[in-house]
Design an enzyme around this catalytic site. Structure first.
Site, PDB file in Angstrom:
ATOM      1  N   VAL A 102      -9.989  32.375  70.824  1.00 32.89           N
ATOM      2  CA  VAL A 102      -8.850  33.228  71.132  1.00 32.89           C
ATOM      3  C   VAL A 102      -9.375  34.655  71.220  1.00 32.89           C
ATOM      4  CG1 VAL A 102      -6.582  34.042  70.382  1.00 32.89           C
ATOM      5  CG2 VAL A 102      -7.284  31.683  69.887  1.00 32.89           C
ATOM      6  N   CYS A 103      -8.960  35.382  72.252  1.00 35.88           N
ATOM      7  CA  CYS A 103      -9.265  36.804  72.366  1.00 35.88           C
ATOM      8  C   CYS A 103     -10.779  37.030  72.363  1.00 35.88           C
ATOM      9  CB  CYS A 103      -8.547  37.545  71.232  1.00 35.88           C
ATOM     10  SG  CYS A 103      -8.366  39.326  71.465  1.00 35.88           S
TER      11      CYS A 103
END
Length: 223
Positions: A102-103
């Protein structure tokens, strides 16, 4: 996969809280899911939200992941230089059926050698740095390349989790979980991405936060 699906999240100081807790909330409701939060030590992990998360395991005691999830956050820069963290990612990924981020967690995957020649995404403020870890940026909120799944910034972690649940247990299971958590987004402003946000808002945020943050990330990746 077996009836039990071990989902291991990497935890590190400076983690973005929602990068971890949003996908964890959805994935924890998948039938058979067993979640673990693994860190270098059992000490509380300070998040970017002003509170701490207590790991369930250290690197040595963590179970082998069926799904490995690497969140992001400003602490990624320090984690890139921590050999034990990068080794843990590489070891877990070798035995995982799904390897995810994520991210800016994508850069930890990349630093562990897992994004070479892969299509990937990350937070919009850092996408130009993906080639530094051998990845090809694909402009999408969720990018799948084989068993590697990367997602954009922060809130995209929830979309990633539901997408992965659908891949593993079918659309109906994912839809039921989406309904159970009442994920029916209706944001007050149509500006969660630079493609849609007012230009002045994007420019101001980049100047205040992401130009310097991306420069620090680039320096860490090149060191």
């Amino acid at each position: 996969m077996t009836d039990t699906t071990h989902i291991v999240f990497l935890l590190f100081p400076g983690i973005t809280q929602l990068d971890f807790t949003a996908p964890a909330q959805a994935l924890s409701r998948m039938p058979g899911a067993v979640l673990a939060g693994a860190a270098a030590r059992f000490d509380p992990i300070a998040t970017d939200s002003g509170f701490a998360i207590l790991p369930t395991h250290d690197f040595a005691s963590a179970p082998q992941a069926d799904i490995l999830c690497i969140p992001g956050g400003h602490g990624v820069i320090e984690a890139l230089n921590d050999a034990a963290t990068i080794d843990f990612i590489a070891r877990q990924a070798a035995g995982a059926e799904w390897v995810t981020s994520v991210c800016t967690g994508a850069f930890l995957l990349g630093h562990a050698g897992l994004l070479q020649g892969k299509r990937a995404t990350t937070h919009w403020g850092y996408t130009h740095l993906l080639p530094l870890v051998g990845a090809e940026f694909q402009p999408a909120r969720i990018v799948e390349d084989g068993n590697i799944v990367t997602s954009g910034g922060v809130t995209s972690g929830l979309d990633f989790a539901l997408t992965l649940i659908a891949r593993i247990q079918g659309d109906a299971v994912a839809q039921a979980i989406q309904l159970a958590i009442e994920y029916d987004p209706a944001p007050p402003f149509p500006g969660g991405h630079p493609d849609r946000a007012p230009e002045a808002v994007t420019a101001g945020l980049k100047a205040r936060v992401y130009d310097a943050a991306a420069a620090r990330m680039e320096a860490a990746l090149r060191s």
